[in-house]
Design a protein around this motif. Structure first.
Motif, mmCIF file in Angstrom:
data_model
loop_
_atom_site.group_PDB
_atom_site.id
_atom_site.type_symbol
_atom_site.label_atom_id
_atom_site.label_comp_id
_atom_site.label_asym_id
_atom_site.label_seq_id
_atom_site.Cartn_x
_atom_site.Cartn_y
_atom_site.Cartn_z
ATOM 1 N N LEU A 9 0.868 -1.171 0.000
ATOM 2 C CA LEU A 9 0.000 0.000 0.000
ATOM 3 C C LEU A 9 0.909 1.225 0.000
ATOM 4 N N VAL A 10 1.071 1.830 -1.167
ATOM 5 C CA VAL A 10 2.076 2.876 -1.355
ATOM 6 C C VAL A 10 1.472 4.258 -1.142
ATOM 7 N N ASP A 11 2.106 5.045 -0.307
ATOM 8 C CA ASP A 11 1.794 6.458 -0.128
ATOM 9 C C ASP A 11 2.796 7.241 -0.969
ATOM 10 N N GLU A 12 2.387 7.624 -2.165
ATOM 11 C CA GLU A 12 3.311 8.277 -3.091
ATOM 12 C C GLU A 12 3.815 9.609 -2.545
ATOM 13 N N GLY A 13 2.959 10.296 -1.787
ATOM 14 C CA GLY A 13 3.338 11.609 -1.286
ATOM 15 C C GLY A 13 4.474 11.547 -0.283
ATOM 16 N N LEU A 14 4.363 10.666 0.701
ATOM 17 C CA LEU A 14 5.412 10.532 1.707
ATOM 18 C C LEU A 14 6.527 9.602 1.250
ATOM 19 N N GLY A 15 6.310 8.869 0.155
ATOM 20 C CA GLY A 15 7.328 7.957 -0.337
ATOM 21 C C GLY A 15 7.457 6.699 0.504
ATOM 22 N N ASN A 16 6.362 6.278 1.131
ATOM 23 C CA ASN A 16 6.398 5.121 2.021
ATOM 24 C C ASN A 16 5.486 4.004 1.529
ATOM 25 N N SER A 17 5.769 2.798 1.993
ATOM 26 C CA SER A 17 4.925 1.646 1.703
ATOM 27 C C SER A 17 4.529 0.968 3.011
ATOM 28 N N ALA A 18 3.237 0.675 3.140
ATOM 29 C CA ALA A 18 2.752 -0.215 4.187
ATOM 30 C C ALA A 18 2.438 -1.542 3.510
ATOM 31 N N TYR A 19 2.265 -2.587 4.296
ATOM 32 C CA TYR A 19 2.039 -3.909 3.715
ATOM 33 C C TYR A 19 0.893 -4.613 4.433
ATOM 34 N N LEU A 20 0.086 -5.314 3.651
ATOM 35 C CA LEU A 20 -0.979 -6.163 4.179
ATOM 36 C C LEU A 20 -0.686 -7.588 3.732
ATOM 37 N N VAL A 21 -0.646 -8.508 4.691
ATOM 38 C CA VAL A 21 -0.368 -9.914 4.407
ATOM 39 C C VAL A 21 -1.600 -10.739 4.745
ATOM 40 N N ASP A 22 -2.101 -11.470 3.751
ATOM 41 C CA ASP A 22 -3.214 -12.400 3.956
ATOM 42 C C ASP A 22 -2.669 -13.635 4.666
ATOM 43 N N LEU A 23 -3.148 -13.900 5.881
ATOM 44 C CA LEU A 23 -2.642 -15.020 6.664
ATOM 45 C C LEU A 23 -3.318 -16.337 6.327
ATOM 46 N N GLY A 24 -4.269 -16.307 5.395
ATOM 47 C CA GLY A 24 -4.861 -17.531 4.882
ATOM 48 C C GLY A 24 -6.014 -18.084 5.688
ATOM 49 N N ASP A 25 -6.406 -17.394 6.762
ATOM 50 C CA ASP A 25 -7.503 -17.895 7.590
ATOM 51 C C ASP A 25 -8.533 -16.813 7.898
ATOM 52 N N GLY A 26 -8.609 -15.808 7.009
ATOM 53 C CA GLY A 26 -9.543 -14.710 7.221
ATOM 54 C C GLY A 26 -8.954 -13.570 8.025
#
Length: 453
Positions: A9-26
């Motif tokens: 999940l990229v914030d182009e303005g601040l130049g940062n990335s957050a991440y979401l990981v699907d753990l496979g169980d909801g």
């Protein structure tokens, strides 16, 4: 387990990335999310996931963490460095600690340097290291700056950063590298399009990993450090104490002309977010120009103070929610509203209006030129004879500048208009703004740009 599903999940303005990981169980893990959680909620909802874990790699200097908000509203378990001494509910981790995510595991690795309490997080599937969330340690082609904690600790942290990068380089070559800071971040990342990498790629291409020894590494890293927004110095402690939990989404309350006038008398300030051509044509005297664009938050945090009430002036087609969220994610909860009806309402009330002249590249001969770009930009090529003061430093030097006709320039014009508004606030007259930048000047005049200091 099947291949890990990870969403950047990229914030182009601040130049940062957050991440979401699907753990496979909801359930989902998120890493280094900002207070603006709209993208996180949308990504989780599309996949039918509940955010069960939120990991923060460090006490960020460039945005307020959204982890506490998730903990308060969703019951999300917050994972962070025990050495950060956060003053809200979280699971404090130390080097080697592991968290069972249900099939996947997260292992904390101490990687100080960018900050003293910095952790990287290894994502493991069984005994296999899938990837590593490196936060502000190993970046794509670089490493994050080490001068944010304290000036007297910059070199010591740079030496710790050397060790942290070498430690990460011991991971298998196919391990994915998922940094938080990327291109456009003032936390030090070179320009480029790649926001993720692999250990093997970084060993082969990252100049800092290829430094022959610790001293060479420290010299290269510290030598690359430029200026950064002053709001960086506030957010580490705010994140340690715990950002205020929002009970509603930030918004801009409408304020009529008389209310705005009264608030200005009482010490409020105007931030005009309209495009530079609209601001140039007509604006309220004393307003600060920060055009609304992806980098709005950075410049708001650089040019406006967080301890003074701010009132927004915008065009009707500009997103009020975006303005409010960009301010909120850097801790600017001092936006008290917006001028209802915008500049048209002010004009209709017959209040004072002023303008700032825009000029073309063929109109700056025999006039003082002020280049307000970042130092690396200026050194790479500037109009001969141009005076250089970075925009972030201009407010503190405006009173010392000669009171003479001045053309302000940047790369395209947006930052230059912000500089012109600061000069006008300081009483300068005869200030104009170049439409375009040094390359436009070179093309128009057929002359060469100067390089170097």
């Amino acid at each position: 387990m099947a291949a890990v599903e990870l969403v950047a999940l990229v914030d182009e303005g601040l130049g940062n990335s957050a991440y979401l990981v699907d753990l496979g169980d909801g359930r989902a893990l998120v890493v280094d999310v900002s207070r603006d959680l709209r993208a996180v909620h949308a990504a989780a909802a599309r996949r039918g996931l509940r955010v069960a874990f939120a990991a923060d790699t460090h006490l960020h200097a460039d945005f307020l963490s959204g982890a506490r908000q998730l903990g308060a509203t969703l019951g999300t378990q917050i994972l962070a460095s025990a050495a950060g001494h956060r003053e809200f509910t979280h699971t404090g981790l130390r080097d080697g600690d592991e968290v069972d995510l249900g099939g996947l595991r997260l292992r904390a690795w101490s990687t100080p340097g960018h900050t003293h309490e910095h952790l990287s997080f290894l994502l493991l599937d069984g005994d296999r290291e899938v990837g590593v969330f490196t936060g502000g340690s190993l970046l794509v082609g670089s490493a994050a700056r080490t001068d944010l904690v304290s000036p007297d600790r910059t070199e010591a942290l740079a030496r710790e950063q050397f060790g942290s990068l070498r430690r990460l380089a011991t991971l298998p070559g196919d391990v994915e590298v998922w940094p938080t800071h990327g291109a456009g971040s003032f936390c030090s990342a070179p320009p480029g399009t790649d926001r993720t990498s692999t250990i093997a790629t970084e060993i082969a291409t990252n100049p800092l990993l290829r430094a022959p020894d610790e001293n060479a590494f420290v010299t290269a890293l510290i030598g690359s450090l430029g200026s950064y927004p002053p709001y960086f110095l506030r957010l580490g402690e705010l994140n340690r104490l715990g950002p205020a939990v929002l009970d509603r989404e930030p918004s801009l309350a409408p304020l009529d002309v008389d209310t705005v006038r009264r608030l200005l008398v009482d010490g409020a300030a105007l931030v005009d977010v309209r495009p530079l051509t609209r601001f140039a044509a007509a604006h309220i005297p004393g307003a600060l120009s920060i055009p609304l664009r992806p980098v709005f938050a950075s410049w708001l945090g650089w040019l406006a103070t967080a301890d003074r009430p701010l009132i927004i002036v915008r065009d009707r087609d500009q997103d009020a929610d975006d303005i409010a969220w960009q301010a909120a994610k850097i801790g600017y909860d001092n936006l008290i509203g917006e001028l209802a009806g915008g500049i048209d309402a002010w004009r209709a009330a017959e209040r004072d209006i002023t303008s700032t002249r825009l000029v073309g590249a063929d109109q700056i001969e025999d006039v003082r030129v002020l280049d307000i770009r970042q130092r690396p930009e200026y050194l790479a090529g500037h109009v001969p004879g141009a005076v250089h003061i970075e925009l972030g430093a201009l407010a503190g030097r405006a009173d010392d500048l000669p009171r003479e006709p001045t053309v302000v320039m940047c790369g395209h014009g947006e930052r230059a208009m912000g500089a012109a508004s600061l000069l006008e606030q300081a009483g300068h007259r005869g200030v104009t703004v170049l439409e375009g930048g040094p390359d436009d000047w070179a093309r128009t005049t057929g002359r060469h740009l100067e390089t170097g200091a």
